[in-house]
Design an enzyme around this catalytic site. Structure first.
Site, mmCIF file in Angstrom:
data_model
loop_
_atom_site.group_PDB
_atom_site.id
_atom_site.type_symbol
_atom_site.label_atom_id
_atom_site.label_comp_id
_atom_site.label_asym_id
_atom_site.label_seq_id
_atom_site.Cartn_x
_atom_site.Cartn_y
_atom_site.Cartn_z
ATOM 1 C CG HIS A 24 38.202 -9.933 23.193
ATOM 2 N ND1 HIS A 24 39.516 -9.610 23.323
ATOM 3 C CD2 HIS A 24 37.570 -10.280 24.186
ATOM 4 C CE1 HIS A 24 39.820 -10.657 24.228
ATOM 5 N NE2 HIS A 24 38.577 -11.109 24.825
ATOM 6 C CB CYS A 44 37.196 -12.169 30.001
ATOM 7 S SG CYS A 44 36.977 -13.695 28.900
#
Length: 627
Positions: free
Chosen positions: A548, A30
């Protein structure tokens, strides 16, 4: 600069500590972590994983062994995949290095692409366009001798960036399409080489390798350079795979130039010239049959012609009309579309609440209206916003029709602009000519004025730079803005061991009130996974920031996320990054907590949180950083 090779020791050590390739079911990544699925957890040496330089920590969650790397995770992932036995374990879907970028209609995707390629050079274009505007004004009022050395040098300074625009675009396109910078420049440079440019003015047939060549001038063009670099990317990557190592380093650029330059000259050039000549001849004919319709088409599509390089086909028509009949009716019509784009840009400057956008729009307005230099206005302001660009085209179409019906014409070859107004004074109905110009500008200005609040609301473009925040930002300090509206909480209250521990860096978290997420700092997007849940940005000062959205939302594989930027894009603080569907995140069982972390905090002089732990607006200062 970090490379895949630099992560090879880490990759080999981590794979071994996880029990080897045979113990690994799959690996993906990720924004910050390598995510391994393991067959037998008993075979994993946790300490052996964490001991390697570059590994921040090891987290076991969600049925995965998550090796936290940080912003260089994509390079670490590539190195992991290169380890013997690991290539078949790679899960491509979550990879960051093949971001598809913005989606939508073909035209909108083209606009987004062109806008992103112009972003890095906008300030250069804007500043030098002002010099061009003032130089044109000096010539108009007789303040400078156009035969003197002063004018020659100043004109070169003002015009070179626009003349050699394909080279600038070659560089930005190379970064966008992952092409070697110098190979891209080497492919595009011959297109603006003086002797090649001169071929565009040769009347007799021209051949290349014995084949007939349709010539054009690529100076100041946009699309040919972008297409050339895009195609070069495929050729470069293929050559790097098939050429032997002994000749790859010099063979790749050599073959790229030998293949791509003739290919562009034989394809892009002829297609562009045939299209532009066809359009220009049709418009010229239409001016004799239905001037109002010709004026509307010319005024409405002129900026589109410029964008695709089709405007070059009109230049011979302009020059021929002036030489044979003493005037050009088509050139007079161009006053409407040029000044309409300037008026739309002025409305953006006066109406926008985004400081970074106003900084571009101000000088762009002056250069467009005063000197007819619309590149900064179109590529930096109206085209990225789309609707102001369309309104400029609509205003240009209406104004162009009025000017054409009045029979106005230019008696000399000059750039359409306010300073070119004297060229209109010799022919046609001046009242209708000036009415057309005014109507074009009013339509574009008022239309843009009306739609700007809605456009910026859709963008969530709230106060977007340090001077717009309520925090006093000391000199030499950079304000990192809150990326989303909501309640600010300390990072150590986040339900994620890595972020809460501060291992990823100093930062904070926001419990979002909506899903409009903006860039917290100006810089280059260095991480943007397809999942759209996270973005890494590196500022010009070297500050690396991670946004994020949600905890473990990478598992959603992009569902509920609409990204607005891609890896390699240059963004300004306050620019939309992604729109997140908070309801979809909740329905999927994840927290929408949005994290803002300065990932290279340890290398900076000072990083401190300044956001209050209360409900705050996106765009307010959240972190102050002293590089």
């Amino acid at each position: 600069m970090a490379t895949k090779t630099a992560f090879r020791p880490l990759a080999e050590g981590v794979v071994a500590a996880l029990g080897g390739p045979d113990n690994i079911r799959s690996v993906t990544h990720c924004a910050t972590r390598l995510r391994f699925k393991i067959k037998d957890a008993a075979k994993v040496d946790d300490a052996g994983v964490e001991k390697h330089d570059g590994v921040i920590t090891l987290v076991k969650a969600g049925g995965q062994h998550q090796v936290v790397i940080g912003n260089d995770v994509a390079l670490a992932y590539q190195a992991i995949v290169d380890v013997d036995g690991m290539s078949t374990k790679a899960v491509k879907e979550a990879s960051e290095d093949e971001d598809e970028g913005p989606q939508g209609s073909l035209f909108n995707r083209l606009i987004d692409l062109i806008s992103s390629l112009f972003s890095p050079i906008l300030w250069c274009l804007s500043g030098i366009a002002l010099l061009k505007a003032f130089l044109a004004m000096s010539v108009q009022f007789g303040w400078i001798d156009t035969e003197g050395t002063n004018y020659l040098v100043l004109n070169a300074m003002a015009d070179a960036v626009f003349y050699f625009l394909p080279l600038y675009l070659a560089l930005t396109a190379a970064r966008k399409f992952k092409v070697n910078d110098f190979i891209a420049l080497s492919v595009v440079a011959p297109l603006v080489y003086p002797t090649v440019v001169a071929l565009g003015g040769v009347e007799e047939p021209v051949t290349l390798f014995g084949l007939p060549l349709i010539t054009m001038s690529y100076a100041s063009s946009v699309i040919p350079a972008i297409l050339a670099v895009w195609l070069t990317g495929y050729l470069q990557r293929w050559l790097e795979r098939v050429l032997p190592g002994a000749i790859r380093t010099f063979g790749t650029p050599l073959l790229c130039v030998l293949i791509m330059v003739p290919l562009v000259l034989f394809t892009v050039g002829p297609i562009t010239m045939i299209a532009s000549n066809g359009i220009s001849n049709a418009i010229a004919w239409l001016f004799h049959v239905a001037p109002w319709l010709a004026g509307a088409l010319m005024g409405g599509f002129w900026q589109v012609f410029v964008m695709f390089g089709l405007h070059w086909g009109f230049v011979p028509v302009f020059l021929n009309d002036i030489a044979t009949q003493g005037y050009s009716s088509i050139m007079a019509v161009l006053m409407a579309p040029v000044l309409a784009q300037g008026a739309a840009t002025a409305a953006v400057f006066l109406r926008s609440k985004v400081a970074a956008r106003r900084k571009v729009a101000g000088p762009a307005t002056v250069s467009a209206i005063l000197a007819g230099v619309t590149e900064p206005a179109v590529y930096g302001v109206t085209l990225p916003l789309k609707i102001p660009f369309y309104l400029g085209c609509v205003g240009g179409a209406i104004g162009g029709a009025i000017i054409a019906m009045g029979g106005a014409a230019f008696n000399t070859f000059v750039f359409p602009s306010v300073l070119a107004t004297p060229a209109l004074l010799g022919r046609g109905n001046l009242i209708m000519a000036f009415s057309g110009i005014v109507v074009a500008m009013i339509v574009a200005f008022i239309g843009t004025w009306i739609v700007m609040p809605r456009l910026e609301k859709q963008e969530a473009a709230v106060p977007s730079s340090p001077e717009d925040t309520t925090i006093d930002v000391p000199s030499g300090t950079t304000a990192i803005l809150l990326p989303v509206r909501g309640e600010v909480i300390p990072l150590d209250q986040v339900d994620d061991k890595v972020f809460a521990s501060g291992a990823m860096g100093t930062g904070l978290a926001v419990l979002p009130a909506d899903g409009e997420v903006i860039a917290p700092v100006s810089g280059t997007v260095i991480a943007a996974p397809k999942s759209g849940h996270a973005f890494g940005i590196k500022s010009p000062e070297g500050i690396e920031v991670l946004v994020h959205v949600g905890l473990d939302t990478v598992a959603m594989k992009g569902e509920g996320f609409t990204p607005h930027v891609a890896k390699g894009d240059v963004v300004t603080a306050g620019q939309p990054l992604v729109t997140a569907d908070l309801a979809a995140i909740a329905a999927a069982g994840y927290e929408a907590t949005t994290l803002l972390v300065v990932t290279n905090s340890g290398t900076l002089a000072d990083v401190r949180n300044v956001a209050p732990n209360v409900s705050s607006l996106a765009g307010e200062a959240g972190i102050l950083v002293t590089p």
